[in-house]
Design a protein around this motif. Structure first.
Motif, PDB file in Angstrom:
ATOM      1  N   LYS A   1     -16.942  25.099  14.226  1.00  0.00           N
ATOM      2  CA  LYS A   1     -15.970  24.457  13.346  1.00  0.00           C
ATOM      3  C   LYS A   1     -14.578  24.410  13.987  1.00  0.00           C
ATOM      4  N   SER A   2     -14.183  25.503  14.595  1.00  0.00           N
ATOM      5  CA  SER A   2     -12.864  25.555  15.230  1.00  0.00           C
ATOM      6  C   SER A   2     -12.741  24.535  16.348  1.00  0.00           C
TER       7      SER A   2
ATOM      8  N   LYS B   1     -12.404  20.943  15.023  1.00  0.00           N
ATOM      9  CA  LYS B   1     -11.030  20.709  14.560  1.00  0.00           C
ATOM     10  C   LYS B   1     -10.065  20.581  15.734  1.00  0.00           C
TER      11      LYS B   1
ATOM     12  N   PHE C   1     -10.425  17.261  17.496  1.00  0.00           N
ATOM     13  CA  PHE C   1      -9.846  16.170  16.714  1.00  0.00           C
ATOM     14  C   PHE C   1      -8.319  16.229  16.719  1.00  0.00           C
ATOM     15  N   ASP C   2      -7.777  17.426  16.587  1.00  0.00           N
ATOM     16  CA  ASP C   2      -6.315  17.572  16.532  1.00  0.00           C
ATOM     17  C   ASP C   2      -5.638  17.163  17.837  1.00  0.00           C
TER      18      ASP C   2
ATOM     19  N   ILE D   1     -13.995  13.035  17.476  1.00  0.00           N
ATOM     20  CA  ILE D   1     -14.820  13.738  16.494  1.00  0.00           C
ATOM     21  C   ILE D   1     -16.158  14.064  17.136  1.00  0.00           C
TER      22      ILE D   1
ATOM     23  N   GLU E   1     -16.825  16.273   8.181  1.00  0.00           N
ATOM     24  CA  GLU E   1     -15.732  15.676   7.409  1.00  0.00           C
ATOM     25  C   GLU E   1     -14.768  16.696   6.805  1.00  0.00           C
TER      26      GLU E   1
ATOM     27  N   VAL F   1     -13.926  19.459   8.025  1.00  0.00           N
ATOM     28  CA  VAL F   1     -13.176  20.067   9.125  1.00  0.00           C
ATOM     29  C   VAL F   1     -12.079  19.136   9.625  1.00  0.00           C
ATOM     30  N   VAL F   2     -12.411  17.855   9.789  1.00  0.00           N
ATOM     31  CA  VAL F   2     -11.426  16.916  10.337  1.00  0.00           C
ATOM     32  C   VAL F   2     -10.578  16.271   9.246  1.00  0.00           C
ATOM     33  N   GLY F   3     -10.992  16.388   7.986  1.00  0.00           N
ATOM     34  CA  GLY F   3     -10.194  15.886   6.882  1.00  0.00           C
ATOM     35  C   GLY F   3     -10.177  14.380   6.731  1.00  0.00           C
TER      36      GLY F   3
END
Length: 434
Positions: free
Chosen positions: A335-336, A339, A342-343, A348, A389, A391-393
């Motif tokens: 998960k980290s 994210k 993506f950040d 993704i 979804e 996780v990436v918002g």
């Protein structure tokens, strides 16, 4: 080209016999008796994947009808893109080889499409046709179902573990028309895989249904998977003059073994690092030198939920099959990394791809910076929207081929994880398709 069993107690056979059998009579896996040797110059006039694939795979199928049909098989099987992208341009950030642009959104499309076109080139071996029996931890079954739908003389029976795959994956496994059948098994992937092996080990059952395999235990699955590693490695070698390293998400070891075999054939592939999830069988073997299969555990990267990878037999049988590292990535780290990726780059990644990205970040900086690295992106993130979804918002869209899957009706059999239940399913479904 002849093939030997990893267990050494079966006759040598040509590729067509190995393909039809799936597993050797002694329960082992087929391996090429000798490997062809290539150099980068051998592929200088094959800039596309199908052309490279036809040349690379031809020696493995010499002496069989598949050899003469190889160019057509590869052109038809590999008719979708396989881009190598670099979303993060900073420093020595890795390339990402996107293997999910086929019709079912996973790298399994390469092997499954090749396999069923190879069966078509061979023709039917009996009036009963062929039953392709496959265990899946998520993506293999969808690719097999799609590749098998509408193929004359061949049916596919797909076994998958109840409650251990994503909702989209289950829909995709169960949406194909006859002669494709899906069965939800009371157990994990290893139970499904054990059922397949038990069926092959039963001479009467195997003969009655003319069983063969579409798992990576089949030579028709892992051999074509060499081709995209070869293509990417050759392209990077041409750009940099150096063999790239590969970081490969793996569960049953088929995709990873394909890369190891390509390197053994002379392709310019440098160090190979494996990324697994919290099923640590391979990581523990790498650290201790002792292999011990165990029950699998459920993770976010569910297509890699394998506790006893079948292709370890092949890895052990191949001389100088060096693996540089095996890194186990837990769910929190998956998960980290999704994210963080993506950040920093808007990219993704699916949970499986995220294991490889995280493994790259865990490499010693000196090793990481010494060469170009290629990450294997094995599945479209939209197939794992429930995980990705939040996780990436933001929503993760599906490509058109995957959207159409959701419009298809589903049908499925529920059976216990025992051979008698599987034998009954095979008998019932074969009657329905005749």
């Amino acid at each position: 080209m002849r093939y030997l069993s990893t267990r050494g107690d079966a006759p040598r056979v040509l590729a067509d016999a190995a393909l039809r059998a799936g597993v050797a009579p002694d329960g082992g896996l087929y391996m090429p008796e000798a490997l062809p040797r290539f150099s980068p110059a051998d592929f200088s006039d094959t800039p596309d994947l199908p052309g490279l694939a036809a040349r690379l795979l031809a020696p493995f199928f010499a002496g069989t009808p598949i050899h003469g049909a190889m160019a057509d098989i590869c052109a038809d099987a590999f008719n979708f893109p396989c881009p190598r992208v670099r979303p993060d341009r900073a420093g020595t950030a890795p390339d990402i080889l996107e293997l999910f642009h086929g019709p079912t959104g996973a790298f399994k499309d390469f092997g499954a499409r090749f396999l069923f076109r190879a069966f078509s080139a061979l023709g039917q071996s009996s009036d009963r046709g062929t039953t392709v029996l496959v265990a899946t931890s998520g993506d293999t079954g969808g690719a097999v179902g799609c590749a098998a739908e509408g193929v004359a003389g061949t049916r596919a029976v797909i076994l998958f573990p109840a409650g251990r795959i994503s909702a989209f994956q289950e829909h995709q496994l169960c949406c194909w028309d006859t002669p494709v059948e899906a069965a939800r098994i009371e157990g994990d992937f290893d139970a499904c895989q054990a059922l397949v092996k038990a069926a092959f080990a039963d001479p009467d059952l195997s003969r009655r249904h003319n069983l063969t395999s579409a798992n990576s235990i089949s030579i028709g699955r892992f051999l074509p998977q060499m081709t995209y590693w070869a293509r990417a490695a050759l392209d990077v070698y041409a750009e940099t003059g150096e063999a790239p390293g590969l970081i490969i998400p793996t569960g049953n070891l088929g995709n990873a073994f394909a890369a190891v075999l390509a390197r053994a054939c002379g392709l310019p592939i440098g160090p190979i690092v494996l990324a697994t999830n919290a099923n640590t069988t391979l990581a523990d073997w790498f650290r201790s030198g002792r292999y011990q299969g165990r029950p699998s555990i459920a993770t976010l990267a569910n297509a890699m939920d394998v506790g006893a990878p079948s292709n370890f037999e092949r890895l052990s049988a191949l001389k100088d099959a060096q693996i540089e590292d095996v890194l186990a990535i837990d769910d929190a780290s998956i998960k980290s990394r999704i994210k963080a990726s993506f950040d920093t780059s808007d990219y993704i990644a699916c949970p499986h791809t995220a294991t490889a990205l995280e493994a790259w970040h865990r490499l010693d900086p000196a090793i990481r910076d010494a060469r170009r690295w290629i990450i294997g992106a094995t599945a479209h993130p939209g197939k794992f929207a429930d995980t990705v979804e939040p996780v990436v918002g933001r929503p993760v869209g599906l490509p058109p081929a995957l959207r159409t899957v959701l419009d298809r009706p589903v049908r499925c059999h529920d059976i216990a994880a025992d051979k008698a239940a599987l034998a009954n399913l095979l008998a019932v479904t074969v009657s329905a398709t005749r």
